[in-house]
Design an enzyme around this catalytic site. Structure first.
Site, PDB file in Angstrom:
ATOM      1  N   TYR A   1     -50.825  51.309  -2.254  1.00  0.00           N
ATOM      2  CA  TYR A   1     -52.014  50.793  -2.959  1.00  0.00           C
ATOM      3  C   TYR A   1     -52.332  49.430  -2.952  1.00  0.00           C
ATOM      4  O   TYR A   1     -51.522  48.675  -2.699  1.00  0.00           O
ATOM      5  CB  TYR A   1     -51.647  50.960  -4.719  1.00  0.00           C
ATOM      6  CG  TYR A   1     -52.403  50.346  -5.512  1.00  0.00           C
ATOM      7  CD1 TYR A   1     -53.855  51.258  -5.837  1.00  0.00           C
ATOM      8  CD2 TYR A   1     -52.254  49.337  -6.349  1.00  0.00           C
ATOM      9  CE1 TYR A   1     -54.496  51.064  -6.691  1.00  0.00           C
ATOM     10  CE2 TYR A   1     -53.292  48.829  -7.269  1.00  0.00           C
ATOM     11  CZ  TYR A   1     -54.583  49.651  -7.529  1.00  0.00           C
ATOM     12  OH  TYR A   1     -55.452  49.225  -8.349  1.00  0.00           O
TER      13      TYR A   1
ATOM     14  N   ASP B   1     -50.280  43.270   3.010  1.00  0.00           N
ATOM     15  CA  ASP B   1     -50.553  43.336   1.546  1.00  0.00           C
ATOM     16  C   ASP B   1     -49.226  42.797   1.022  1.00  0.00           C
ATOM     17  O   ASP B   1     -48.433  43.772   0.608  1.00  0.00           O
ATOM     18  CB  ASP B   1     -51.161  44.624   1.037  1.00  0.00           C
ATOM     19  CG  ASP B   1     -51.564  44.531  -0.256  1.00  0.00           C
ATOM     20  OD1 ASP B   1     -50.973  43.513  -1.016  1.00  0.00           O
ATOM     21  OD2 ASP B   1     -52.103  45.400  -1.028  1.00  0.00           O
TER      22      ASP B   1
ATOM     23  N   LYS C   1     -50.169  38.321  -7.845  1.00  0.00           N
ATOM     24  CA  LYS C   1     -48.850  38.564  -8.985  1.00  0.00           C
ATOM     25  C   LYS C   1     -47.983  37.165  -8.806  1.00  0.00           C
ATOM     26  O   LYS C   1     -48.461  36.475  -9.579  1.00  0.00           O
ATOM     27  CB  LYS C   1     -48.072  39.771  -8.468  1.00  0.00           C
ATOM     28  CG  LYS C   1     -48.847  41.267  -8.712  1.00  0.00           C
ATOM     29  CD  LYS C   1     -48.265  42.250  -8.619  1.00  0.00           C
ATOM     30  CE  LYS C   1     -49.075  43.461  -8.881  1.00  0.00           C
ATOM     31  NZ  LYS C   1     -49.658  44.322  -8.048  1.00  0.00           N
TER      32      LYS C   1
HETATM   33  C1  LIG Z   1     -50.867  44.877  -7.527  1.00  0.00           C
HETATM   34  C2  LIG Z   1     -51.193  45.119  -6.514  1.00  0.00           C
HETATM   35  C3  LIG Z   1     -52.604  45.057  -5.915  1.00  0.00           C
HETATM   36  C4  LIG Z   1     -53.720  44.991  -6.746  1.00  0.00           C
HETATM   37  O1  LIG Z   1     -53.746  43.715  -7.450  1.00  0.00           O
HETATM   38  P1  LIG Z   1     -54.635  43.506  -8.775  1.00  0.00           P
HETATM   39  O2  LIG Z   1     -54.438  41.800  -9.065  1.00  0.00           O
HETATM   40  O3  LIG Z   1     -54.068  44.499  -9.720  1.00  0.00           O
HETATM   41  O4  LIG Z   1     -55.820  43.662  -8.463  1.00  0.00           O
HETATM   42  C5  LIG Z   1     -52.727  45.181  -4.450  1.00  0.00           C
HETATM   43  N1  LIG Z   1     -51.826  45.394  -3.589  1.00  0.00           N
HETATM   44  C6  LIG Z   1     -50.754  45.527  -3.933  1.00  0.00           C
HETATM   45  C7  LIG Z   1     -49.539  45.822  -2.997  1.00  0.00           C
HETATM   46  C8  LIG Z   1     -50.395  45.426  -5.407  1.00  0.00           C
HETATM   47  O5  LIG Z   1     -49.055  45.663  -5.696  1.00  0.00           O
END
Ligand SMILES: *Cc1c(COP(=O)(O)O)cnc(C)c1O
Length: 426
Positions: A142, A237, A265
């Site tokens: 994701y 990512d 995060k």
């Molecule tokens: C949480 C997450 C996102 C999206 O971040 P948001 O702040 O919720 O938009 C993208 N990539 C990864 C790997 C994530 O865990």
């Protein structure tokens, strides 16, 4: 009805599904979501004053636990000086310097407000830099909810059984090529076929949105070698893993330099802040220097930057990750032990402060493996633990998080609860 039930009923009147992000609705596990009113250290309290040991930590950001005094102090000070300027501040320069120091692959970095913005912008940049359109992603990963990334994505989408989302034009999805995670042969075949059309690979180097799945060393090497050979951009990512699995993130553990990295995060310490950065020859294509547009009214928000800076400084202290890793491993080892004692089919693993557990014999290597775990058992376990005062992510497709505030006592309490629940759900 208790307070949580009343609030959830009221919430559904004016908020679709009663929540502002889908997995919060407990859709896959059933039952009523808990409405929280307070968090402190490793604990959260819901609307009925029930206390829980929290292994979600706002889905990852709260590596120091809730309301850490130093982070709180930094946020209050910053807010007193102004909530937002839409103009540069000294603190964002300090944060950019610190990120570049902690991650050698990042020569230049831009701050944004969410992980979704970070990945969406990194992809636009990779396409602008290479002049190519195709994007490679992996099943179960994701990367936020930008259109081109909502193809076979994890967590919320898995939870709700939609392989993709309505509203994404087929023409947009057509440029997103999806391969199985950890499948080197499939990756090599795709690059051999159309490597010169591929702008980028985007990958969760430790996947945390299909529970927790590690990239194999061969897969990591193949991604780096193929992108180099064909002139594509390798995007790590690390929105979830960044400053969560190690001070130098997954790339530090892999010994790999990605071309671009997305952070979120933990980097915002619980405030809306994320970032993307990497090679300066790529980053210099961004406006105002280059032709790739990207912007944000609240980008580099001073209050969010203050939370991020305070958090990164605290996790940089000597021994922080060593201690966090030990604590997280204690939880996983304890669960594995209890599963043995109760004859439960179970496996678990952790890296730094991130963990995954599975109702399957072996640790999954791919999305297909995760789908083969016993998800009804997970749901029973989730509700059993919730009743015992342990708050886990309400989905079998999410990683879990231990914070620096989780004490030995908290871990022991959790394991005692797990033992009861494992016996109940046998
Ligand atoms: C949480 C997450 C996102 C999206 O971040 P948001 O702040 O919720 O938009 C993208 N990539 C990864 C790997 C994530 O865990």
């Amino acid at each position: 009805m208790n307070q949580n039930q009343q609030l959830f009923a009221a919430a559904q009147k004016h908020i679709p599904g009663g929540v502002n992000s889908p997995v919060r609705a407990f859709g896959s596990v059933g039952g009523t979501p808990r409405f929280f009113k307070k968090g402190e250290g490793a604990y959260v309290w819901d609307a009925d004053d029930q206390r829980y040991i929290d292994y979600v930590g706002s889905w990852g950001p709260l590596i120091l636990g809730h309301t850490h005094p130093k982070v709180l102090e930094a946020v209050i000070q910053a807010a007193k000086n102004g909530m937002s300027f839409g103009a540069p501040t000294a603190a964002e320069v300090e944060l950019a310097d610190l990120i570049c120091e902690m991650l050698p692959s990042i020569e230049q970095v831009r701050l944004v407000s969410s992980g979704t913005e970070a990945t969406m912008s990194a992809i636009r940049l990779a396409r602008g830099f290479t002049g190519r359109d195709k994007l490679v992603k992996f099943e179960g990963c994701y990367h936020g909810h930008a259109d081109s990334l909502l193809v076979k994505a994890g967590s919320g989408l898995l939870t709700f059984g939609n392989p993709s989302s309505a509203g994404v034009p087929a023409s947009v999805a057509a440029d997103t090529l999806v391969l199985p995670y950890n499948d080197v042969a499939a990756l090599e075949a795709l690059f051999a076929e159309m490597g010169d059309k591929i702008a980028a690979i985007i990958v969760e180097p430790i996947a945390g949105n299909m529970n927790m799945v590690q990239a194999s060393p061969e897969f990591v090497q193949a991604m780096r070698k193929l992108t180099e050979k064909y002139g594509a951009v390798l995007i790590y990512d690390e929105v979830m893993t960044g400053f969560r699995v190690d001070l130098h993130c997954t790339q530090g553990l892999h010994g790999v330099k990605p071309d671009l990295t997305c952070l979120g995060k933990v980097v915002g310490g619980g405030m809306p802040l994320a970032a993307f950065g990497g090679r300066s020859d790529i980053m210099s294509k961004l406006a105002p220097l280059g032709p790739v547009y990207q912007a944000g009214t609240l980008s580099g928000n001073p209050v969010a930057v203050a939370a991020g800076l305070a958090t990164l400084k605290l996790i940089s202290e000597d021994g922080f990750f060593n201690q966090l890793s030990i604590q997280t491993k204690k939880l996983c080892d304890g669960l594995i032990q209890i599963a043995k004692e109760t004859n439960t089919v179970f496996s678990a693993q952790s890296t730094g402060g991130m963990f995954g557990f599975y109702f399957s014999e072996n640790i999954p290597q791919s999305f297909a493996d995760v789908m083969n775990s016993d998800r009804s058992k997970f749901n029973a376990f989730f509700h059993g633990m919730l009743e015992q005062g342990i708050y886990l992510a309400p989905s079998a497709f999410e990683a879990g998080f231990v914070s620096a505030a989780h004490s030995d006592q908290d871990i022991l309490f959790t394991l005692a609860a797990a033992k009861k629940v494992f016996m109940q759900i046998k």
